[in-house]
Design a protein around this motif. Structure first.
Motif, PDB file in Angstrom:
ATOM      1  N   THR A   1      39.116  46.097  49.952  1.00  0.00           N
ATOM      2  CA  THR A   1      37.995  46.550  50.320  1.00  0.00           C
ATOM      3  C   THR A   1      37.403  45.895  51.504  1.00  0.00           C
ATOM      4  O   THR A   1      37.726  44.785  51.637  1.00  0.00           O
ATOM      5  CB  THR A   1      36.872  46.583  48.911  1.00  0.00           C
TER       6      THR A   1
ATOM      7  N   GLU B   1      36.563  40.727  53.718  1.00  0.00           N
ATOM      8  CA  GLU B   1      35.704  39.505  54.471  1.00  0.00           C
ATOM      9  C   GLU B   1      35.632  38.264  53.801  1.00  0.00           C
ATOM     10  O   GLU B   1      35.881  37.332  54.315  1.00  0.00           O
ATOM     11  CB  GLU B   1      34.102  40.296  54.636  1.00  0.00           C
ATOM     12  N   ARG B   2      35.661  38.546  52.498  1.00  0.00           N
ATOM     13  CA  ARG B   2      35.540  37.393  51.726  1.00  0.00           C
ATOM     14  C   ARG B   2      36.758  36.602  51.766  1.00  0.00           C
ATOM     15  O   ARG B   2      36.730  35.167  51.712  1.00  0.00           O
ATOM     16  CB  ARG B   2      35.528  37.784  50.192  1.00  0.00           C
TER      17      ARG B   2
ATOM     18  N   GLN C   1      34.494  44.353  51.795  1.00  0.00           N
ATOM     19  CA  GLN C   1      34.017  43.181  51.223  1.00  0.00           C
ATOM     20  C   GLN C   1      34.841  42.164  50.895  1.00  0.00           C
ATOM     21  O   GLN C   1      34.661  41.042  51.189  1.00  0.00           O
ATOM     22  CB  GLN C   1      32.842  43.669  50.046  1.00  0.00           C
TER      23      GLN C   1
END
Length: 127
Positions: A115, A120-121, A117
């Motif tokens: 995903t 990015e994490r 998110q």
């Protein structure tokens, strides 16, 4: 000609592995083991899960095929084919640890992706 005459010596094998590693680095295909170690430590996942996440983050937003992920998460030096459910189990365990929506199935036979998110994490953890 004897059957063992075509086998590589240990020295030849090591030289070939070194050359392959050099070419992978030149082409940008080499794994960043330090980044994988940071993902392992910062996200609290296993080393195999860290390799899986690293591969998915590197390819994001494109999906990564199962056979590519299988080669990615196998321990270095293990060349024989493993259980075909290995990737599914690793994805399941990683989802269990990071959340059900961390890894997305990209469609039947297309592999997996992260995903936005989670991508990015993972990238932040690797940096």
């Amino acid at each position: 000609m004897r059957a063992d005459a075509t086998r590589f010596s240990d020295w030849d094998r090591e030289m070939l592995i070194d050359r392959i590693c050099d070419l992978e680095r030149e082409l940008g295909l080499a794994e960043d083991r330090e980044a994988q170690a940071r993902i392992h430590g910062r996200l609290g996942v296993t080393p195999s899960q860290a390799r899986l996440l690293y591969a998915l983050a590197a390819a994001y937003p494109k999906p990564v095929a199962n056979w590519v992920l299988e080669d990615t998460i196998k321990p270095r030096g293990q060349h024989e084919r493993s259980d075909p459910t290995l990737v599914k189990v690793m994805v399941y365990c990683t989802r269990k640890r990071l959340g059900r929506n961390a890894i997305v199935t990209a469609g039947f036979g297309r592999g997996y992706t992260l995903t936005p998110q989670m991508a990015e994490r993972v990238r932040a953890a690797a940096a």
